[in-house]
Design an enzyme around this catalytic site. Structure first.
Site, PDB file in Angstrom:
ATOM      1  CB  SER A  24      -0.992   0.223   1.125  1.00 26.36           C
ATOM      2  OG  SER A  24      -1.932  -0.952   0.912  1.00 26.36           O
ATOM      3  CE  LYS A  73      -8.694  -5.692   6.114  1.00 34.67           C
ATOM      4  NZ  LYS A  73      -8.854  -6.404   4.897  1.00 34.67           N
ATOM      5  CG  ASP A 109     -11.099  -5.300   1.760  1.00 37.44           C
ATOM      6  OD1 ASP A 109      -9.906  -5.049   1.065  1.00 37.44           O
ATOM      7  OD2 ASP A 109     -10.882  -5.846   2.955  1.00 37.44           O
ATOM      8  N   GLY A 135     -14.594 -16.122   5.286  1.00 38.62           N
ATOM      9  CA  GLY A 135     -13.993 -15.299   6.461  1.00 38.62           C
ATOM     10  C   GLY A 135     -14.329 -13.963   5.780  1.00 38.62           C
TER      11      GLY A 135
HETATM   12  P1  NAD Z   1     -10.182 -15.723   7.210  1.00 37.86           P
HETATM   13  O1  NAD Z   1      -9.259 -16.253   8.048  1.00 37.86           O
HETATM   14  O2  NAD Z   1     -10.982 -14.617   7.609  1.00 37.86           O
HETATM   15  O3  NAD Z   1     -10.834 -16.647   6.401  1.00 37.86           O
HETATM   16  C1  NAD Z   1     -10.217 -17.748   5.621  1.00 37.86           C
HETATM   17  C2  NAD Z   1     -11.331 -18.748   4.971  1.00 37.86           C
HETATM   18  O4  NAD Z   1     -10.700 -19.733   4.388  1.00 37.86           O
HETATM   19  C3  NAD Z   1     -12.498 -19.263   6.102  1.00 37.86           C
HETATM   20  O5  NAD Z   1     -13.638 -19.331   5.684  1.00 37.86           O
HETATM   21  C4  NAD Z   1     -11.971 -20.746   5.928  1.00 37.86           C
HETATM   22  O6  NAD Z   1     -12.979 -21.725   6.422  1.00 37.86           O
HETATM   23  C5  NAD Z   1     -11.320 -20.956   4.842  1.00 37.86           C
HETATM   24  N1  NAD Z   1     -10.381 -21.899   4.780  1.00 37.86           N
HETATM   25  C6  NAD Z   1      -9.052 -21.746   5.260  1.00 37.86           C
HETATM   26  N2  NAD Z   1      -8.267 -22.805   5.274  1.00 37.86           N
HETATM   27  C7  NAD Z   1      -9.081 -23.724   4.409  1.00 37.86           C
HETATM   28  C8  NAD Z   1      -8.960 -25.055   3.700  1.00 37.86           C
HETATM   29  N3  NAD Z   1      -7.678 -25.797   4.027  1.00 37.86           N
HETATM   30  N4  NAD Z   1      -9.908 -25.642   3.146  1.00 37.86           N
HETATM   31  C9  NAD Z   1     -11.040 -24.948   2.902  1.00 37.86           C
HETATM   32  N5  NAD Z   1     -11.222 -24.012   3.346  1.00 37.86           N
HETATM   33  C10 NAD Z   1     -10.116 -23.205   4.174  1.00 37.86           C
HETATM   34  O7  NAD Z   1      -8.911 -14.952   5.965  1.00 37.86           O
HETATM   35  P2  NAD Z   1      -9.280 -13.710   4.945  1.00 37.86           P
HETATM   36  O8  NAD Z   1      -8.941 -12.441   5.610  1.00 37.86           O
HETATM   37  O9  NAD Z   1     -10.763 -14.014   4.515  1.00 37.86           O
HETATM   38  O10 NAD Z   1      -8.425 -14.199   3.834  1.00 37.86           O
HETATM   39  C11 NAD Z   1      -8.552 -15.299   2.719  1.00 37.86           C
HETATM   40  C12 NAD Z   1      -7.633 -14.929   1.637  1.00 37.86           C
HETATM   41  O11 NAD Z   1      -7.814 -13.812   1.059  1.00 37.86           O
HETATM   42  C13 NAD Z   1      -6.263 -15.041   1.927  1.00 37.86           C
HETATM   43  O12 NAD Z   1      -5.286 -15.633   1.091  1.00 37.86           O
HETATM   44  C14 NAD Z   1      -5.767 -13.685   2.017  1.00 37.86           C
HETATM   45  O13 NAD Z   1      -4.491 -13.306   1.579  1.00 37.86           O
HETATM   46  C15 NAD Z   1      -6.824 -13.011   0.704  1.00 37.86           C
HETATM   47  N6  NAD Z   1      -7.326 -11.721   0.733  1.00 37.86           N
HETATM   48  C16 NAD Z   1      -6.940 -11.159  -0.324  1.00 37.86           C
HETATM   49  C17 NAD Z   1      -7.232  -9.703  -0.639  1.00 37.86           C
HETATM   50  C18 NAD Z   1      -6.943  -9.089  -1.742  1.00 37.86           C
HETATM   51  O14 NAD Z   1      -7.036  -8.007  -2.044  1.00 37.86           O
HETATM   52  N7  NAD Z   1      -6.717  -9.639  -2.805  1.00 37.86           N
HETATM   53  C19 NAD Z   1      -7.900  -9.162   0.397  1.00 37.86           C
HETATM   54  C20 NAD Z   1      -8.298  -9.764   1.693  1.00 37.86           C
HETATM   55  C21 NAD Z   1      -7.680 -11.121   1.769  1.00 37.86           C
END
Ligand code: NAD
Length: 289
Positions: A24, A73, A109, A135
Site C-alpha cells: 500500500s 479490521k 475490499d 472469512g
Molecule cells: P479468514 O481467516 O478470515 O478466512 C479464511 C477462509 O478460508 C475461511 O472461510 C476458512 O474456513 C477458509 N479456509 C481456510 N483454510 C481452508 C482449507 N484448508 N480448506 C477450505 N477452506 C479453508 O481469511 P481472509 O482474511 O478472508 O483471507 C482469505 C484469503 O484472502 C487470504 O489468502 C488472503 O491473503 C486473501 N485476501 C486477499 C485480498 C485482496 O485484496 N486480494 C484481501 C483480503 C484477503
C-alpha cells in the site's frame, strides 16, 4: 517522481500487524506524486492494545485517513464515529476517512472486488455466483455483491467451528439486501456441482493455493470448470494459483487478487483525496513488486 515534504504535507497511513510487508505505501505514494497531492503514506506496526490510541491520533495529528489491515479490521468498528452502509453490513473496516475530526469507517475490499471483475469484463449484476470461503475477504465480497444487485450467492465453507456463526452472518446480509444467499458444506461435491452449473462466476476467498501450498486447489474436481464460468482468486501470491491454471485450461476468464488489492486502494484514495488513483501506473508498479 520526487516529492518535497514540507510543513503542509499531510499523512495517510496503514495500521496493521505486521505492516512492513505491505505494498500500500508504494501504491499511494506513487499516486500522491502523480496527482501532485501534498501527502505521504507510511506503514505502522500497531499492536491490538494500541489500536484505540492510534485511531485517536488520526484526529490529534489531523491525518488524511488510514487503511486498516489484519488484525484490526473488526476491532476498529466501534472506534469510529460513522460507518458506510457496506462497512456496517460487513462488520469490518479497511479505510478511515478524517472529515475535520469526524472519522468515517469504510470497507473498500468488496468495492475493489467488483471493480476487478469490471476490469475483466465480467458482469454479475442480476446473476448467480459461487463463493468458496466465508472469512473476512469473503464477507466483504458477498456483502458488496449483494448490495450491488447480484441475485444469488452460493457460499461453500468447510464445517469448522465458525460454520454456525457464518450461517447467522450470511442470513443477516441476505435480509438486509434482498439477495438470496445460501451456505453449504464444501465437502458436499454434489451441491457444489449444482451451484457451479447455475453460476456465472466462481470465487476462491480462502487461502488454499497460496504459497507455499501452490499445488493445492479449493476445488477437488476440475471437471466442474467450464469456459463460461469465470474464476476469481483472491490470492495473488502466486499470481496464478492451481485453480486459475485449471480455469484457464478450459478457456475461462480469470483474474488474481492483485486487482482487488489495486482497486480497494483506488477506492480508499478517492475517499481521501476526491481524485482518481492513476490505476494503470500503479498496476504496472505493483506487478513488478
Ligand atoms: P479468514 O481467516 O478470515 O478466512 C479464511 C477462509 O478460508 C475461511 O472461510 C476458512 O474456513 C477458509 N479456509 C481456510 N483454510 C481452508 C482449507 N484448508 N480448506 C477450505 N477452506 C479453508 O481469511 P481472509 O482474511 O478472508 O483471507 C482469505 C484469503 O484472502 C487470504 O489468502 C488472503 O491473503 C486473501 N485476501 C486477499 C485480498 C485482496 O485484496 N486480494 C484481501 C483480503 C484477503
Amino acid at each position: 517522481m520526487e516529492q518535497m515534504i514540507s510543513g503542509h504535507t499531510r499523512l495517510a497511513a496503514l495500521f496493521a500487524k505486521p505492516a512492513r510487508h505491505s505494498i500500500s505505501p508504494a501504491m499511494h505514494n506513487l499516486s500522491f506524486a502523480e496527482e501532485k497531492i501534498d501527502a505521504i503514506y507510511l506503514a505502522f506496526d500497531v499492536e491490538p492494545e494500541n489500536l484505540a490510541t492510534s485511531i485517536e491520533s488520526i484526529r490529534t495529528l489531523d491525518l488524511l485517513g488510514v487503511n486498516l489491515s489484519m488484525p484490526h479490521k473488526m476491532a476498529a468498528v466501534p472506534l469510529v464515529d460513522e460507518l458506510s452502509p457496506a462497512a456496517s453490513l460487513i462488520g469490518a473496516i479497511n479505510t478511515i476517512v478524517n472529515q475535520n475530526g469526524h472519522l468515517i469507517g469504510h470497507n473498500t475490499d468488496g468495492i475493489g472486488f467488483m471493480r476487478a471483475l469490471a476490469a475483466i469484463e465480467v458482469s454479475i449484476i442480476g446473476e448467480t455466483i459461487t463463493v468458496i470461503g466465508a472469512g473476512g475477504a469473503a464477507t466483504a465480497i458477498i456483502s458488496q455483491a449483494a448490495l450491488d444487485g447480484v441475485k444469488k450467492i452460493q457460499v461453500f465453507n468447510r464445517k469448522d467451528d465458525f460454520y454456525p456463526v457464518i450461517e447467522v452472518k450470511l442470513q443477516e446480509i441476505a435480509q438486509q439486501t434482498g439477495c438470496q444467499i445460501s451456505l453449504q458444506d464444501l465437502d458436499d461435491q454434489l451441491a457444489l456441482a449444482n451451484a457451479l452449473a447455475q453460476s456465472q462466476l466462481l470465487v476462491n476467498a480462502t487461502g488454499v493455493g497460496m504459497k507455499p501450498n501452490e499445488n493445492q486447489s479449493p476445488l477437488k474436481d476440475n471437471s466442474l470448470l467450464r469456459e463460461t464460468l469465470a474464476v476469481y482468486d483472491v490470492i495473488y501470491n502466486p499470481r496464478e494459483t492451481k485453480l486459475l491454471q485449471d480455469a484457464k485450461a478450459v478457456g475461462a476468464k480469470t483474474a488474481n487478487g492483485l486487482s482487488m488489492l489495486l482497486y480497494q486502494g483506488a477506492a480508499a484514495f478517492e475517499l481521501w483525496t476526491g481524485k482518481q488513483m492513476p490505476v494503470k501506473k500503479v498496476q504496472a508498479l505493483i506487478e513488478m513488486l
